[in-house]
Design an enzyme around this catalytic site. Structure first.
Site, PDB file in Angstrom:
ATOM      1  N   ARG A   3     -22.705  41.502  30.341  1.00 48.61           N
ATOM      2  CA  ARG A   3     -22.835  40.134  30.871  1.00 48.61           C
ATOM      3  C   ARG A   3     -23.242  39.161  29.773  1.00 48.61           C
ATOM      4  O   ARG A   3     -22.971  37.966  29.858  1.00 48.61           O
ATOM      5  CB  ARG A   3     -23.805  40.133  32.063  1.00 48.61           C
ATOM      6  CG  ARG A   3     -25.193  40.576  31.749  1.00 48.61           C
ATOM      7  CD  ARG A   3     -25.976  40.958  33.002  1.00 48.61           C
ATOM      8  NE  ARG A   3     -25.627  42.299  33.483  1.00 48.61           N
ATOM      9  CZ  ARG A   3     -26.136  42.859  34.568  1.00 48.61           C
ATOM     10  NH1 ARG A   3     -27.019  42.218  35.312  1.00 48.61           N
ATOM     11  NH2 ARG A   3     -25.768  44.071  34.930  1.00 48.61           N
ATOM     12  N   LYS A  50     -29.227  54.839  26.892  1.00 44.17           N
ATOM     13  CA  LYS A  50     -28.632  55.578  28.016  1.00 44.17           C
ATOM     14  C   LYS A  50     -28.978  57.059  27.909  1.00 44.17           C
ATOM     15  O   LYS A  50     -29.173  57.564  26.807  1.00 44.17           O
ATOM     16  CB  LYS A  50     -27.103  55.442  27.969  1.00 44.17           C
ATOM     17  CG  LYS A  50     -26.566  54.115  28.427  1.00 44.17           C
ATOM     18  CD  LYS A  50     -25.043  54.124  28.411  1.00 44.17           C
ATOM     19  CE  LYS A  50     -24.481  52.785  28.859  1.00 44.17           C
ATOM     20  NZ  LYS A  50     -24.816  52.451  30.258  1.00 44.17           N
TER      21      LYS A  50
HETATM   22  N1  BES Z   1     -20.970  49.723  30.289  1.00 39.08           N
HETATM   23  C1  BES Z   1     -21.987  49.847  31.280  1.00 39.08           C
HETATM   24  C2  BES Z   1     -21.421  50.005  32.686  1.00 39.08           C
HETATM   25  C3  BES Z   1     -20.717  51.298  32.981  1.00 39.08           C
HETATM   26  C4  BES Z   1     -21.396  52.322  33.569  1.00 39.08           C
HETATM   27  C5  BES Z   1     -19.365  51.428  32.755  1.00 39.08           C
HETATM   28  C6  BES Z   1     -20.738  53.494  33.886  1.00 39.08           C
HETATM   29  C7  BES Z   1     -18.704  52.589  33.060  1.00 39.08           C
HETATM   30  C8  BES Z   1     -19.393  53.619  33.643  1.00 39.08           C
HETATM   31  C9  BES Z   1     -22.870  48.599  31.274  1.00 39.08           C
HETATM   32  O1  BES Z   1     -23.041  48.000  30.050  1.00 39.08           O
HETATM   33  C10 BES Z   1     -24.209  49.018  31.750  1.00 39.08           C
HETATM   34  O2  BES Z   1     -24.847  49.771  31.061  1.00 39.08           O
HETATM   35  N2  BES Z   1     -24.624  48.531  32.910  1.00 39.08           N
HETATM   36  C11 BES Z   1     -25.877  48.892  33.456  1.00 39.08           C
HETATM   37  C12 BES Z   1     -26.508  47.641  34.031  1.00 39.08           C
HETATM   38  C13 BES Z   1     -27.937  47.819  34.437  1.00 39.08           C
HETATM   39  C14 BES Z   1     -28.797  48.021  33.206  1.00 39.08           C
HETATM   40  C15 BES Z   1     -28.395  46.620  35.214  1.00 39.08           C
HETATM   41  C16 BES Z   1     -25.629  49.920  34.560  1.00 39.08           C
HETATM   42  O3  BES Z   1     -24.637  49.819  35.275  1.00 39.08           O
HETATM   43  O4  BES Z   1     -26.427  50.853  34.649  1.00 39.08           O
HETATM   44 MN    MN Z   2     -24.652  48.828  28.959  1.00 40.35          MN
END
Ligand code: BES
Ligand code: MN
Ligand code: ZN
Length: 499
Positions: free
Chosen positions: A353, A279
């Site tokens: 997921r 990230k």
């Molecule tokens: N934990 C994150 C989702 C999230 C994002 C929670 C912002 C709270 C605030 C999740 O694991 C994630 O990283 N999701 C990705 C999915 C994508 C790679 C398809 C996302 O939302 O960017």
């Molecule tokens: Mn994630």
């Protein structure tokens, strides 16, 4: 904090501060609230002189009103009756709670008799008064050496509800106090930094909780246990971290053994770096909140046990830390999930997921009545609904209806999102049964839900994406314990309601 109900007239209560909610239209003839006309006259005279602002949420101080035993009155504006809503009641109660706590009084009383109306019942006044106080009094100082904020001195609050509703109100207060305690538990787990909250810490917390209640029992699956079972999705997510994943199962037996339980599944990523699909750094610290789904399901079982609800519940928390590392999963890796379906991990940041799919397969062995999962699953959910409203998806109409009711009754905002079958086409993989992401970013929250739906075909299920609601970012950074109010309302209805 000690909250009690009383039938004593508010003006007779010896307390540091008496809170009197006041509608704009309040007159001695039609006082709404049960106060002697002398007191109401004083208030309305003041209002006429322009000394009381009865706009919703306004705080007005009066001192030494001689008809009142309390040396000071906090007159709380509720605005005009015609514009009054439950949301306004809650914001006024929160304003009063904040003002009261800031003054550092030891005791207070709140005059509630006579305020019940269609928009906000007597039970709601009691419950939301308790929740507002809990919300405003909550502090997380575990890691501060000199506590920056003063500890609230408020010790006891008396809710004046009058004689007629005293007995019925006790139930509402008991419910609110159990919920408030559960919310603080969820907030504490969420706010604990990720170097102090690893999968084994959540397991420990679950074990400690279940030791305190005879109807609770906890089992923790280790890496070896999960290997034996074939829970390779959760193992894959955790394999880049030195902190081993744990699968935590807490059972609450409040009904006959043979009654099918309600299964609650929580995403418990104690920190989500994104893994090799790292990230960006801005606000990455907030990814300590990526275990709020797990905290929510443990909190729910804690509240259910405190209330002795006559139902069976099993809470399953899929806990892992998502880290890059020498042994971490890589884009393109293919794993075999507990369900037997294989998944190509195209993005290691779509880890929620993965841990959930094994948990959702595992929970089928309980032959659950329904399965609800809670996960801070996608940023796309926050884009779609913002930070006030949780999104939920369901494969069952009656369940979705019940959840909408629970949302409305608890005033915990949630909105049903669609499970769109053809989104599955975007999860095609050249190398496995499924890919864990789509090749584009459109409808990302739905895409994630549709991925989960491939593992929930055998039971009634709803999935809550709480990425926007489980915590606040920015200056008020902190866990919110949402949507625990909604979930407890649903469980309470399952326990005592007609349907
Ligand atoms: N934990 C994150 C989702 C999230 C994002 C929670 C912002 C709270 C605030 C999740 O694991 C994630 O990283 N999701 C990705 C999915 C994508 C790679 C398809 C996302 O939302 O960017
Ligand atoms: Mn994630
Ligand atoms: Zn995540």
């Amino acid at each position: 904090m000690n909250l009690t109900l009383s039938a004593v007239a508010p003006q007779q209560i010896k307390t540091d501060c008496l809170i009197i909610p006041l509608f704009k239209e309040t007159t001695a003839k039609d006082p709404q609230i049960k106060l002697p006309s002398k007191v109401v006259n004083i208030l309305t005279d003041y209002a006429k002189l322009g000394n009381i602002n009865s706009d919703c949420g306004q705080i007005n101080w009066l001192f030494e009103v001689k008809e009142c035993a309390s040396p000071r009155l906090l007159v709380l504006g509720l605005g005009p009756i015609s514009e009054f809503t439950a949301e306004k009641a809650i914001s006024a109660l929160q304003a009063a709670a904040a003002a009261l706590l800031q003054k550092q009084y030891a005791t207070a009383a709140l005059a509630l008799e006579g305020l019940a109306c269609a928009a906000f019942s007597n039970d709601q006044w009691i419950q939301h008064a308790a929740l507002a106080l809990n919300e405003k009094a909550y502090q997380f100082n575990a890691f501060k050496t000199k506590t920056a904020a003063k500890k609230p001195k408020l010790k006891s609050i008396c809710l004046c509800v009058g004689n007629s509703s005293l007995k019925n109100s006790q139930k509402a207060l008991g419910y609110a106090l159990a919920l408030a305690e559960g919310m603080s538990f969820v907030k504490d787990l969420g706010n604990t930094p990720a170097n102090h909250c690893i999968p084994s810490s959540i397991a420990k917390s679950a074990q400690e909780m279940s030791k305190k209640h005879p109807k609770l029992s906890t089992t923790v699956l280790s890496v070896a246990d999960m290997k034996k079972l074939g829970m390779n999705a959760i193992l894959a997510v955790g394999q880049g971290s030195r902190n081993e994943p744990k699968f935590i199962i807490v059972e609450y037996k409040g009904a006959k053994k043979s009654d099918a339980p309600i299964a609650l599944v929580g995403k418990g990523i104690t920190f989500d770096t994104g893994g090799i699909s790292l990230k960006p750094p801005a606000t990455m610290d907030e990814m300590k909140y990526d275990m709020c789904g797990a905290a929510t399901v443990l909190g729910a079982i804690k509240v259910a046990a405190a209330l002795n609800l006559p139902i069976n519940i099993v809470a399953l928390a899929a806990c892992a830390e998502n880290m890059p590392g020498g042994n971490a999963i890589k884009p393109g890796d293919v794993i075999s999930t507990l369900s037997g379906q294989t998944v190509e991990i195209l993005n290691t940041d779509a880890e929620g997921r993965l841990v959930l799919c094994d948990a959702l397969t595992y929970c089928a062995r309980y032959k659950p009545e329904v399965v609800l999962d809670f996960a801070t699953l996608t940023g796309a959910m926050v884009v779609a609904l913002g930070t006030h409203t949780s999104g939920f998806f369901s494969n069952d109409e009656a369940l979705a209806t019940a959840l909408n009711h629970a949302s409305k009754n608890s005033l915990d905002s949630a909105w049903r999102m669609p499970l769109i079958e053809c989104f599955k086409d975007d999860l095609k993989s050249n190398f496995a049964d499924l890919a864990n992401i789509a090749p584009h970013r459109w409808g990302g929250a739905i895409e994630a839900a549709v991925f989960l739906a491939q593992f929930t075909k055998d039971y009634r299920w709803a999935h809550f994406d709480i990425a926007g609601t489980a915590y606040n970012g920015g200056a008020n950074k902190g866990a919110t314990a949402r949507p625990l109010p909604l979930l407890m309302e649903y469980l309470y209805q399952r326990a005592y309601g007609k349907s």
